[in-house]
Design an enzyme around this catalytic site. Structure first.
Site, PDB file in Angstrom:
ATOM      1  N   GLY A 168       0.632  -1.251   0.022  1.00  0.00           N
ATOM      2  CA  GLY A 168       0.008  -0.094   0.085  1.00  0.00           C
ATOM      3  C   GLY A 168       0.615   1.467  -0.335  1.00  0.00           C
ATOM      4  O   GLY A 168       1.777   1.126   0.323  1.00  0.00           O
ATOM      5  N   THR A 169       0.021   2.851  -0.540  1.00  0.00           N
ATOM      6  CA  THR A 169       1.260   3.022  -0.543  1.00  0.00           C
ATOM      7  C   THR A 169       0.828   4.252   0.050  1.00  0.00           C
ATOM      8  O   THR A 169       0.981   4.963   0.961  1.00  0.00           O
ATOM      9  CB  THR A 169       1.207   3.472  -2.032  1.00  0.00           C
ATOM     10  OG1 THR A 169      -0.089   4.000  -2.651  1.00  0.00           O
ATOM     11  CG2 THR A 169       2.400   3.125  -2.793  1.00  0.00           C
TER      12      THR A 169
END
Length: 290
Positions: A62-63
């Protein structure tokens, strides 16, 4: 009396290594040469380190997560993209979750471990409330999450890092608060706004330009959406609004009434407004000089 790694300390001297490995006996042994013989896995180019990097690339990541406070609450938003190396692993992953009635968490890093950490965190907060008959304070929740992040340090050293962003409404102090973490479990309270993840630098720069303390809830959420747009514009691992699939950021707000997730229709209206503005000004709205 001899000093150094030999000298009867259980260390090593040149005589411990074949001449072919360390060269001329008159030359001093470098730390890199010694480490290559004693603990080769500690070197950056070692097979063990390379394997850890490959393992981390196989796990979806995830960013970008952003959060900002406003009078009467705090808002958090996360993009929907998960990456696996240079590939898009998922386009609609959810990275922002309610942890209890008054707090929420956003995750950046190894998605599988992060989601499991969120589930465990939720259960432990609920368990505490049932045992004690009262919920843990917001500071207590933030401290407990720090211990969980610290417990993942071994995995983080192998490339499977989890870096959360925690926020919520403090019922004792009657204000919204934001907490950030580092991979070792360090906990830091942030002022006004913060971001984590691969696009965090660009998102934070955007918020510096757009944020001001008297934003209302809608204005705060709009600033967060703008910052995610800017992050996606410069960071390939951050996903921007997907207008064709109608995939928009997950946005949650914590106030004295509790945590609520904004419905997709409400987020879509804000996204459409942001995108329409970018058509005329691709770099986003200008900030006043004073």
């Amino acid at each position: 009396m001899r000093h150094g790694l030999g000298a009867g300390t259980g260390g090593f001297s040149r005589s411990d290594f074949p001449r072919s490995e360390l060269g001329d006996p008159g030359r001093r042994v470098t730390i890199a040469e010694l480490a290559s013989q004693v603990v080769p896995n500690a070197l950056p180019h070692s097979p063990a380190v390379a394997d850890a990097v490959r393992v981390s690339e196989l796990a979806p990541h995830g960013t970008t997560i952003v959060a900002a406070g406003f009078p009467g609450g705090v808002a958090m938003a996360g993009d929907r993209r998960a990456t696996m190396g240079n590939m898009i692993a998922q386009r609609d992953i959810e990275k922002v979750f309610a942890t209890d009635e008054y707090s929420m968490i956003g995750i950046a890093g190894s998605a599988g471990i992060a989601v499991e950490m969120v589930r465990l965190f939720r259960v432990e907060l609920e368990h505490y409330e049932k045992i004690e008959g009262a919920p843990l304070s917001l500071s207590g929740k933030a401290n407990h999450l720090a211990a969980m992040v610290r417990g993942n340090l071994g995995m983080a050293l192998q490339g499977l890092t989890v870096v959360p962003l925690f926020a919520g409404w403090d019922t004792q102090r009657e204000l919204g608060r934001i907490f950030s973490y580092d991979p070792t479990g360090g906990r830091y309270e942030e002022t006004a706004f913060h971001s984590v993840g691969s696009g965090s630098v660009f998102a934070r720069g955007s918020l510096k330009k757009l944020y001001h303390e008297d934003l209302d809830e809608t204005g705060c959420v709009t600033a967060l959406v703008q910052s995610l747009y800017d992050a996606a514009d410069d960071d390939s691992a951050t996903g921007g609004p997907d207008l064709s699939r109608r995939i928009f950021p997950v946005v949650m707000v914590a106030t004295a009434d509790g945590v609520r997730r904004l419905p997709d229709s409400e987020v879509a209206a804000i996204v459409d407004q942001v995108v329409a503005g970018r058509m005329g000004r691709p770099d986003g709205p200008a900030a006043p000089l004073l």
